[in-house]
Design a protein around this motif. Structure first.
Motif, PDB file in Angstrom:
ATOM      1  N   LEU A  62       0.814  -1.205   0.000  1.00 20.84           N
ATOM      2  CA  LEU A  62       0.000   0.000   0.000  1.00 20.84           C
ATOM      3  C   LEU A  62       0.853   1.263   0.000  1.00 20.84           C
ATOM      4  CD1 LEU A  62      -2.995  -0.739   2.396  1.00 20.84           C
ATOM      5  CD2 LEU A  62      -3.109   0.067   0.046  1.00 20.84           C
ATOM      6  N   GLU A  95      -6.648   3.533  -1.511  1.00 20.01           N
ATOM      7  CA  GLU A  95      -7.011   2.654  -0.398  1.00 20.01           C
ATOM      8  C   GLU A  95      -6.602   1.198  -0.601  1.00 20.01           C
ATOM      9  OE1 GLU A  95      -8.370   3.795   2.423  1.00 20.01           O
ATOM     10  OE2 GLU A  95      -8.208   5.810   1.587  1.00 20.01           O
ATOM     11  N   ARG A 145      -6.344  -0.517   3.167  1.00 18.69           N
ATOM     12  CA  ARG A 145      -6.304   0.223   4.419  1.00 18.69           C
ATOM     13  C   ARG A 145      -7.544  -0.086   5.249  1.00 18.69           C
ATOM     14  NH1 ARG A 145      -2.151   3.662   3.735  1.00 18.69           N
ATOM     15  NH2 ARG A 145      -1.764   4.397   1.583  1.00 18.69           N
ATOM     16  N   GLN A 152      -3.238  -1.136   8.191  1.00 16.36           N
ATOM     17  CA  GLN A 152      -3.464  -1.683   6.860  1.00 16.36           C
ATOM     18  C   GLN A 152      -3.200  -3.185   6.904  1.00 16.36           C
ATOM     19  OE1 GLN A 152      -0.880   1.246   5.435  1.00 16.36           O
ATOM     20  NE2 GLN A 152       0.918  -0.073   5.231  1.00 16.36           N
TER      21      GLN A 152
END
Length: 355
Positions: A62, A95, A145, A152
């Protein structure tokens, strides 16, 4: 001659579990990837945040801002075994992110001498053939997330393919789950590997197996067990990066690698065994990196019955320029553990530089 002896080792590996399901398998998936991480003795579960996070902790992908690829090559056992790795990852949106990676650990051109002597007792070198044994691991990663700030998670779906020439092959499947939490420049990570106990099913060619079993005097002719499992493992990590005014940084990280069985790890009990690891990365203007780490702490029994603590020191170097990063690691620096020396190189590229 070393490759000839490998044939007997492969036969032993196939036969070792004739009476029970194997509980140790897919060890090639535990070797590690990325020379930068290996130079820090793999203490990167909390700090990882690039394309290689699919291996170390899928939650880390992420942190990618663009598409990224990675490649790595290493040789083991005096260059007999080759270990190769490739990965790709990219963000989906702000996200979520996804990635895929492939690992191959193989020995090629092994001499099969089981047919060297014909039925008349004559030696015919034309009857020697070559075969390869290779383990493949494909990992598909997804990260997202959580609604809790700083949290996360990531999930790995793994497909394992193992091939031993024409003698046997197997398929395996498993899952990993990773978590990361960032707060006040501190980073925490948890990686749960093989949480469903990765399961392998072997398909053994009875005719080919009978040939290699018969080539070893006194060898059990029964087919070995066709199933094996990989037990779950956990890794808990903490890291923090310190920044200095002269454009230098220091990343300090530690891992607790846990196996839920009694082993020779530094901390060992009937419930869990823990092998700690610590790593450091010194960086200058985010371009030049020097790394060091200690890991693989084991209680090693000596000839006289006493025990001493063995460990594996690693060092590494890295250079990054305009989205291209080249890293090098020398694992097992010195004579402290039984591990073999290995020179490892890896490449990481941000594909956004080509835009």
């Amino acid at each position: 001659m070393r490759k000839i002896s490998l044939l007997l080792l492969l036969l032993t590996a196939l036969s070792a579990s004739a009476q029970a399901v194997r509980k140790y398998s897919n060890e090639f998936m535990n070797i590690g990837v990325d020379a930068a991480a290996l130079g820090m003795s793999n203490a990167v579960v909390a700090s990882t945040g690039d394309v290689n996070s699919g291996y170390w902790n899928p939650a880390g992908i992420l942190k990618l801002e663009d598409k990224q690829v990675a490649l790595m090559h290493a040789s083991y056992f005096a260059n007999i075994a080759q270990y190769d790795y490739a990965a790709f990852a990219m963000p989906i949106d702000s996200e979520s992110a996804w990635g895929v990676s492939l690992i191959r650990f193989g020995v090629d051109d092994i001499l099969n001498t089981t047919q060297l002597i014909d039925d008349q007792g004559n030696i015919d070198y034309n009857r020697i053939s070559l075969f390869s044994t290779a383990d493949y691991g494909a990992t598909f990663s997804y990260a997202r997330r959580l609604k809790i700030e700083g949290f996360q998670y990531g999930v790995n779906a793994k497909v394992i393919r193992r091939i031993i020439g024409k003698f046997a092959n197997s398929w395996g499947f498993g899952l990993d789950v990773g978590l990361q939490f960032d707060r006040n420049d501190w980073h925490f990570g948890l990686m749960l590997r093989d949480i469903t106990t990765t399961y392998n099913i072997w398909n053994i060619d009875e005719e080919e197996y009978a040939q290699i079993a018969g080539a070893v005097e006194g060898q059990n002719q029964e087919l070995p067990e066709s199933s094996e499992i990989t037990l779950p493992k956990a890794q808990l990590g903490v890291s923090k990066k310190f920044e200095f005014h002269n454009e230098m940084t220091l990343l300090a990280a530690t891992n607790l690698n846990m196996r839920f069985e009694q082993t020779n790890d530094l901390i060992s009990s009937s419930f869990v065994s823990i092998d700690p690891a610590i790593g450091f990365e010194w960086g200058y203007i985010d371009m030049v990196f020097v790394r060091a780490g200690l890991g693989n702490f084991q209680n090693v029994e000596q000839i006289d019955g006493t025990k001493k603590v063995g460990f594996q020191p690693n060092v590494g170097l890295g250079f990054k320029y305009k989205g291209i990063q080249v890293d090098y690691a020398l694992t097992d620096l010195g004579d402290q553990s039984a591990a073999l020396y290995s020179n490892i190189f890896s490449l990481k590229v941000d594909l956004g530089i080509f835009r």
